[in-house]
Design an enzyme around this catalytic site. Sequence first.
Site, PDB file in Angstrom:
ATOM      1  N   MET A  67       0.807  -1.220   0.000  1.00  0.00           N
ATOM      2  CA  MET A  67       0.000   0.000   0.000  1.00  0.00           C
ATOM      3  C   MET A  67       0.841   1.272   0.000  1.00  0.00           C
ATOM      4  O   MET A  67       0.291   2.372  -0.025  1.00  0.00           O
ATOM      5  CB  MET A  67      -0.905   0.006   1.247  1.00  0.00           C
ATOM      6  N   ARG A  68       2.167   1.130   0.037  1.00  0.00           N
ATOM      7  CA  ARG A  68       2.992   2.331   0.097  1.00  0.00           C
ATOM      8  C   ARG A  68       2.794   3.201  -1.144  1.00  0.00           C
ATOM      9  O   ARG A  68       2.812   4.431  -1.060  1.00  0.00           O
ATOM     10  CB  ARG A  68       4.462   1.961   0.272  1.00  0.00           C
ATOM     11  N   ALA A  69       2.600   2.576  -2.297  1.00  0.00           N
ATOM     12  CA  ALA A  69       2.421   3.349  -3.525  1.00  0.00           C
ATOM     13  C   ALA A  69       1.182   4.236  -3.441  1.00  0.00           C
ATOM     14  O   ALA A  69       1.204   5.399  -3.868  1.00  0.00           O
ATOM     15  CB  ALA A  69       2.322   2.410  -4.726  1.00  0.00           C
TER      16      ALA A  69
END
Length: 662
Positions: A275-277
């Site tokens: 989910m970092r993107a």
Amino acid sequence: MTTPFPFTAVVGQDDLRLALLLNAVSPSVGGVLVRGEKGTAKSTAVRALTTLLPEVSVVPGCRFSCDPASPDPGCPDGPHEGAGGGASRPARMVELPVGASEDRLVGALDIERALAEGVKAFEPGLLAAAHRGILYVDEVNLLHDHLVDLLLDAAAMGASYVEREGVSVRHAARFLLVGTMNPEEGELRPQLLDRFGLTVEVSASREPDQRVEVVRRRLAYDDDPAGFAARWADEEAAVRQRIVAARELLPSVRLGDGALRQIAATCAAFEVDGMRADIVMARTATALAAWAGRTEVLAEDVRQAALLALPHRRRRNPFDAPGLDEDKLDETLEESSGDDGPDPDGDGGGPGGGGGQPGPDEGPAGDGAGAQPEGGEGEPAPAGAGEQSPAPAAEPFRTKVLSVPGIGEGAAGRRSRARTEHGRTTGARRPQGTLTKLHLAATVRAAAPHQRARGRSGRGLVVRRDDLRQATREGREGNLVLFVVDASGSMAARQRMGAVKGAVLSLLLDAYQRRDKVGLVTFRGSAADVALPPTSSVDAAAARLESLPTGGRTPLAAGLLKAHDVLRVERLRDPARRALVVVVTDGRATGGPEPVALASRAARLFAAESVASVVVDCESGPVRLGLAGRLAGELGGTAVTLDELRADSIAGLVKDVQRRAA
């Protein structure tokens, strides 16, 4: 002190300038990775950014740059309650050298005070100096693994923890991480890639007018740095004011549900991990709106954020080229825009990312993973036939670990055992030359019996040079893996070349993971060629392998002699790095006069110099001559078949035996 090159005077590099400015507006974006060929002003632009950053207020005398408005309660120089007003100073840019030691990065026990005064004192490292500033790593792809791990931990937690030699220290370490790299020299580990919020590809302009302007400005700066900077001072001030205004506007920027849905759909369509993107895209889009002076995130902000935040997160393996299909991006954004009403199946990126047009990449700049099928792979050719079209590589697999026997002293890596400055401590010895890693306990033990004779009084330990002990540590080193690949006509028979390329590609992937240098020598027809001199870029080796044609006779001796010459030159450049020669062949020798005898003599050169070698036996069919095994014996190495090269081959054999016994 040299006057810094003005940021606004950097010609071109629009994406690079924008990415750096967005991080200046919102440091939570997560930093910038700048990829590009040499000589493209990567470092110049990064260093110039420092002059645009607002000053920071720090607690006077604090070595860890605590903010007087909210000091770190766990600061080693604290507590800072009641410290009063702070002192302002320019934001720092701290450079992390590729060859830095672990102590230089995180800090360490102050040995001088420990021995002279008998007290524990912590000496801060570069992470402490970079707090609330920029940590810049030039050639970040060449950074040693142990430093990468420490950098990842600090970047993830916003703090540095030091536990060593009786010292336990924690201090804040929040910084803007900026790295530059030349992909030709090797790629980054996926974990570190993902830590960079944005990535930018830069290259030299092919427009003559722009190149002329670059040279003109550089020469003007070299002639009069201060005067050149003064000419750009007004533009610098305007950009600085715009950054301050964007920072003030940032909390008021609204990221609506529609924009969030576009961000989520885009990340899903491009199948990025984790989910970092999504989080980075949201922060980047918000910073873009603030930079433009708006309080609402628009679709154009989401699109630009995707172009900066996603390319480096799409790589599924080291051989994938970073990049983003802009047509697919536009299609995904359009499908996921709609109105802000309920959308129960709102995975707008699904159709665009799933079945519509995922087929072969278009144009000459495509990924290349599926671009090779053309070209006559269906007709096997007899040995000695003319050149054939390159065969596509089979699917890579996990290989068995190949290592160099003994203990080396080369660069840190993950392949063979070595005495290194990092790893587990195995003992102590007297230093030979400069002391680089003190073994404190051994030094104290050596000095302790002589304290009365030396007239010690007080807490300090009386230590002489003869008492000093160097810590000996054992870890892993990276090697030079030199591939010597048979590309003759006999290798093309029965469609073997696809399997051979798949095996070499698998070994290249293993070399990437173990931080090796690689080289590629090929032989066919009447000669051998150095297809790739030793390099840290396994991508380059994979590209050369993919386009490798086959055909002609088998000049095995020429291939071995060429490889021997490559090793001789490389020993002069990097004498500490040990080599592992991987010969990929069926063992036939048909090129040149007395080909078999000449190949045997060439192989014995490697055995005489104790060069570690492995022969990957590519012979197939019901009748096998065992020539590759004989070659391995002359090389002083071992032979493995393509099947035995697989990491699961032994486990599969054991299961098969157990099944038969049952």
